[in-house]
Design an enzyme around this catalytic site. Structure first.
Site, PDB file in Angstrom:
ATOM      1  N   LYS A  78      15.874   5.058  -5.660  1.00  0.00           N
ATOM      2  CA  LYS A  78      14.839   5.022  -4.613  1.00  0.00           C
ATOM      3  C   LYS A  78      15.439   5.588  -3.344  1.00  0.00           C
ATOM      4  CE  LYS A  78      11.341   2.058  -2.502  1.00  0.00           C
ATOM      5  NZ  LYS A  78      11.379   2.771  -1.217  1.00  0.00           N
ATOM      6  N   PHE A 150       9.185  13.990  -6.908  1.00  0.00           N
ATOM      7  CA  PHE A 150       9.035  12.943  -7.913  1.00  0.00           C
ATOM      8  C   PHE A 150       7.680  12.961  -8.622  1.00  0.00           C
ATOM      9  CE2 PHE A 150       8.388  10.636  -3.798  1.00  0.00           C
ATOM     10  CZ  PHE A 150       7.037  10.365  -3.907  1.00  0.00           C
ATOM     11  N   ARG A 218      -2.404   1.666  -5.763  1.00  0.00           N
ATOM     12  CA  ARG A 218      -1.243   0.904  -6.226  1.00  0.00           C
ATOM     13  C   ARG A 218      -1.358   0.624  -7.718  1.00  0.00           C
ATOM     14  NH1 ARG A 218       2.594  -0.429  -3.111  1.00  0.00           N
ATOM     15  NH2 ARG A 218       1.314  -0.165  -1.232  1.00  0.00           N
ATOM     16  N   LYS A 224       9.137  -0.600  -8.191  1.00  0.00           N
ATOM     17  CA  LYS A 224      10.341  -0.491  -7.370  1.00  0.00           C
ATOM     18  C   LYS A 224      11.168  -1.755  -7.540  1.00  0.00           C
ATOM     19  CE  LYS A 224       7.624  -1.809  -3.270  1.00  0.00           C
ATOM     20  NZ  LYS A 224       7.205  -1.401  -1.906  1.00  0.00           N
TER      21      LYS A 224
END
Length: 312
Positions: A78, A150, A218, A224
């Site tokens: 990340k 990404f 979302r 994450k």
């Protein structure tokens, strides 16, 4: 501005042509026309300055909170940068603010919509967030930046195939790079990798479901994973310090997106206490879970989110 000067000259010529008419009517007409031109000029300027770019419709990650089938995911670091959205012509933040990189930086970008992280390196968030807010590009600083890719928001392929495409696209520009994705064999290996990259200065890990298509909003197709949780809140007040903090800020009063209000009193440097984030500023903080009332436990100030606009 040229049109404005032309209008003024035309008004002056009108005044000369009307010199044989009544002086009072002549001056009155002159000033009425002048006022009209000024209003039209400034309204036009404001409209151009306030041009709104539609907010990109992007995919947002959830936090990993339970057991998963790790073999279903590709795992990457990340990155602690600023999210960048390339719409095929221009570079935007996730909120739709226009970024102004040098022309050479985006010269070889494709006309394909790309999503990535504008990144300089680990621990360089303040540097990149300041850079993307500059009205005039700093050439020397932008040479250190890459758009770390990404995803492909408009692609209908699964993520593992989108990743393959990103690797091909990244080869077109020295300022594009696909974030490396790898397969992890077990949760034990996952958490070992998490500890290793965090010790090296990384923010955490991202997990992308291999067979997922791109969806906006979302989703648990992206997860994450961090050693500590973090979130954002808006500053709505300041509390004066006591004891060794007398005369400076003691705590920030902040409001979460769900409306919960609480104070953050730790994590600040001496300079930040002397010049605390102003009311309306978006800040990030670390915390460890929540109380039964939904208040973040052990909240600690992390940073100002100056890559996003301040609340009015």
């Amino acid at each position: 501005m040229n049109k404005f000067l032309i209008c003024i000259n035309a008004i002056n010529n009108q005044q000369v042509n009307l010199k044989h008419t009544s002086t009072n009517y002549n001056l009155l007409g002159y000033y009425l026309i002048l006022i009209s031109v000024l209003i039209m000029h400034f309204v036009s300027s404001d409209a151009q300055a306030e041009e709104v770019i539609p907010k990109p419709q992007i995919q947002l990650a959830k936090s990993l909170t339970g057991a998963i089938h790790i073999e279903d995911y590709l795992v990457s670091e990340k990155l602690d940068g600023v999210r960048g959205y390339w719409d095929g012509k221009q570079l935007l933040t996730k909120s739709g603010r226009l970024i102004n990189p040098p022309a050479w930086f985006i010269k070889d970008f494709p006309n394909t919509v790309l999503e990535g992280e504008l990144w300089i390196g680990r621990g360089q968030f303040e540097a990149i967030s300041g850079l993307v807010r500059q009205a005039e590009a700093d050439d020397a600083a932008w040479h250190k930046v890459k758009l770390m890719l990404f995803d492909l928001p408009l692609s209908e392929l699964t993520f593992e195939h989108r990743y393959q495409q990103l690797q091909v696209i990244a080869a077109k520009s020295e300022y594009l790079q696909a974030i490396e994705q790898e397969t992890i064999s077990s949760e034990h290996e996952l958490y070992q990798r998490l500890k290793r990259v965090v010790a090296q200065g990384a923010e955490g890990l991202m997990l992308h479901r291999k067979q997922a298509t791109y969806v906006t909003g979302r989703t648990d197709n992206i997860l994450k994973l961090k050693l500590k949780s973090d979130a954002d809140a808006i500053v709505i007040g300041h509390t004066d310090g006591k004891g060794k903090y007398t005369g400076v800020m003691g705590a920030l009063t902040v409001k979460m997106p769900n409306g919960i209000v609480f104070d953050i009193g730790t994590g600040f440097s001496d300079l930040q206490r002397q010049k605390p984030p102003s009311i309306g500023t978006l800040i990030s903080y670390h915390h460890i879970g929540f109380t039964k009332n939904g208040v973040p436990r052990f909240a600690s100030f992390w940073r100002v989110r100056d890559d996003e606009p301040k609340e009015p």
